[in-house]
Design a protein around this motif. Structure first.
Motif, PDB file in Angstrom:
ATOM      1  N   GLU A  88       0.842  -1.210   0.000  1.00  0.00           N
ATOM      2  CA  GLU A  88       0.000   0.000   0.000  1.00  0.00           C
ATOM      3  C   GLU A  88       0.870   1.250   0.000  1.00  0.00           C
ATOM      4  O   GLU A  88       1.955   1.266   0.596  1.00  0.00           O
ATOM      5  N   SER A  89       0.288   2.291  -0.587  1.00  0.00           N
ATOM      6  CA  SER A  89       0.955   3.587  -0.591  1.00  0.00           C
ATOM      7  C   SER A  89       1.294   4.036   0.843  1.00  0.00           C
ATOM      8  O   SER A  89       2.383   4.544   1.133  1.00  0.00           O
ATOM      9  N   SER A  90       0.326   3.826   1.766  1.00  0.00           N
ATOM     10  CA  SER A  90       0.547   4.290   3.145  1.00  0.00           C
ATOM     11  C   SER A  90       1.713   3.543   3.788  1.00  0.00           C
ATOM     12  O   SER A  90       2.484   4.109   4.571  1.00  0.00           O
ATOM     13  N   PHE A  91       1.878   2.272   3.438  1.00  0.00           N
ATOM     14  CA  PHE A  91       2.996   1.510   4.002  1.00  0.00           C
ATOM     15  C   PHE A  91       4.336   2.018   3.445  1.00  0.00           C
ATOM     16  O   PHE A  91       5.309   2.196   4.183  1.00  0.00           O
ATOM     17  N   ASN A  93       4.951   4.965   2.421  1.00  0.00           N
ATOM     18  CA  ASN A  93       5.201   6.254   3.084  1.00  0.00           C
ATOM     19  C   ASN A  93       5.798   6.033   4.471  1.00  0.00           C
ATOM     20  O   ASN A  93       6.684   6.763   4.911  1.00  0.00           O
ATOM     21  N   LYS A  94       5.296   5.027   5.131  1.00  0.00           N
ATOM     22  CA  LYS A  94       5.791   4.704   6.478  1.00  0.00           C
ATOM     23  C   LYS A  94       7.282   4.323   6.423  1.00  0.00           C
ATOM     24  O   LYS A  94       8.078   4.747   7.268  1.00  0.00           O
ATOM     25  N   GLU A  97       9.170   7.341   6.011  1.00  0.00           N
ATOM     26  CA  GLU A  97       9.034   8.191   7.197  1.00  0.00           C
ATOM     27  C   GLU A  97       9.968   7.757   8.336  1.00  0.00           C
ATOM     28  O   GLU A  97      10.621   8.585   8.961  1.00  0.00           O
ATOM     29  N   THR A 166       8.607  -1.986  11.197  1.00  0.00           N
ATOM     30  CA  THR A 166       8.384  -1.563   9.807  1.00  0.00           C
ATOM     31  C   THR A 166       9.415  -2.209   8.889  1.00  0.00           C
ATOM     32  O   THR A 166       9.077  -2.702   7.805  1.00  0.00           O
ATOM     33  N   LYS A 241       9.507  10.594  -2.600  1.00  0.00           N
ATOM     34  CA  LYS A 241       8.264  10.863  -3.333  1.00  0.00           C
ATOM     35  C   LYS A 241       8.276  12.209  -4.051  1.00  0.00           C
ATOM     36  O   LYS A 241       7.586  12.404  -5.035  1.00  0.00           O
ATOM     37  N   ASP A 262       4.505   5.331  -5.642  1.00  0.00           N
ATOM     38  CA  ASP A 262       4.247   3.939  -5.218  1.00  0.00           C
ATOM     39  C   ASP A 262       4.900   2.848  -6.055  1.00  0.00           C
ATOM     40  O   ASP A 262       4.729   1.668  -5.794  1.00  0.00           O
TER      41      ASP A 262
END
Ligand SMILES: O=C(O)CCC(=O)C(=O)O
Ligand SMILES: [Fe+2]
Length: 351
Positions: A88-91, A93-94, A97, A166, A241, A262
């Motif tokens: 996933e995109s959110s993962f 990003n994590k 991050e 992560t 990104k 992504d």
């Protein structure tokens, strides 16, 4: 084999150098850089770096077309971008991050997992044995993440506190994706799908590296990462990104690798060049930096079990394509020694 000098000269992290930009050590700067570093070509629509779709690769009606695309990508560019890989995109990003959060910590906190001299793992920057050595404008965290029993947790940041979980999740996702990609690469060469995987062995390794490039006041004269090809079988690169920087050399020209949200960039490393007897090639690439913006990328290097001998697959050697490479073993070790001396490590294996 090339010989390594004994004593490492430990330099300051780039993040500290940037606080004093008038006094950049000379070995970071290239006089010949000019405006050239950042002026690489943008690939055209017709000859762009291919984008391979894992859904299409897995579906019987589109697999052949996607395999042909993959073959073309690895033969012409040595790299491609992969989409629909299941993360996933959110993962993603994590993952970016936790890297940024770590590099934004105070230096005392970061030093808790500092690299030791002559060791690649941990937080630090270039390994340097000579004052003449050219340096890269980057700080890193470098970790051996597989095989599991070779994890050295003393080098794994404890801050941010979800760093470890992560990284473990990311490692597992890329371990599975590596199988998919190596199988597809073998199939695209009309080999049995496990051909490359078997060569890598049960205890294949993976190394994760967070590359942090602070902004640099002299982006036309300093490189984030000097031109090199990777020593891996394949490398996954999660790009920043927002901030571009990766460039790949093709037909003696530098091309920008576009940011596709992504997607992961995958490039062939020297060991697939050897296994494929040079049909797939390990591209020279570099990273440039930005004057105002930091950039963070996450590279995962896959490499075979260090006990395995790596040589061209028998079926790819014939009269019209004689064997081009000598066998190698524990290539990352050979790679580091040559790299230090500015020699392309694959030369050690070429016949
Ligand atoms: O950060 C990038 O764009 C390139 C990273 C890379 O080539 C590497 O870590 O080997
Ligand atoms: Fe690289």
């Amino acid at each position: 084999m090339a010989k390594r000098c004994e004593v490492e000269i430990v330099g300051k992290p780039v993040q500290e150098l940037v606080l004093n930009p008038e006094n950049l050590p000379k070995n970071y700067t290239y006089d010949e850089g000019g405006a050239g570093f950042r002026d690489a070509l943008v690939p055209s629509q017709d000859e762009n770096i291919p984008v391979v779709d894992i859904h299409r690769l897995s579906s019987p009606s589109t697999a052949q077309q996607e395999l042909a695309k993959l073959h073309h990508a690895l033969h012409s560019w040595g790299c491609f971008q992969v989409i629909n890989h299941g993360m996933e995109s959110s993962f993603l990003n994590k993952v970016r991050e936790i890297g940024k959060q770590f590099f934004h910590l105070p230096k005392e906190e970061k030093k808790k997992c500092a690299r030791e001299p002559n060791n690649v793992e941990g937080y630090g920057n270039d390994i340097v044995y000579s004052q003449k050595h050219r340096l890269d404008w980057t700080d890193r965290v470098y970790l051996k993440v597989l095989p599991e029993d070779q994890r050295n947790f003393k080098f794994w940041p404890q801050n941010p506190n979800d760093f470890r979980s992560t990284v473990l999740q990311y490692t597992e996702s890329l371990r599975l994706l590596t199988e998919v990609i190596l199988k597809a690469m073998a199939k695209s060469l009309n080999l049995e799908e496990d051909s490359f995987l078997n060569e890598c062995g049960e205890r294949a390794a993976m190394f994760l590296r967070f590359n942090y490039y602070p902004p640099c006041p002299m982006p036309d004269h300093v490189l984030g990462l000097r031109p090199h090809a990777d020593g891996s079988t394949i490398t996954f690169l999660l790009q920043d990104k927002q901030v571009e920087g990766l460039q790949v050399l093709k037909d003696d020209q530098w091309f920008k690798v576009p940011i596709i949200p992504d997607a992961l960039v995958i490039n062939v490393g020297d060991q697939i060049e050897i296994l494929s007897n040079g049909i797939f090639w390990s591209p020279v690439h570099r990273a440039v930096i930005d004057a105002e913006k930091e950039r963070l990328t996450v590279a995962m290097f896959c490499t075979p079990d260090s006990e395995k001998e790596i040589k061209p697959v028998d079926k790819l050697v014939n009269e019209s394509r004689p064997v081009l490479y000598r066998p190698v073993k524990n290539y990352p070790e050979i790679y580091n020694q040559y790299y230090q001396q500015g020699i392309r490590p694959i030369e050690a294996s070429k016949i």
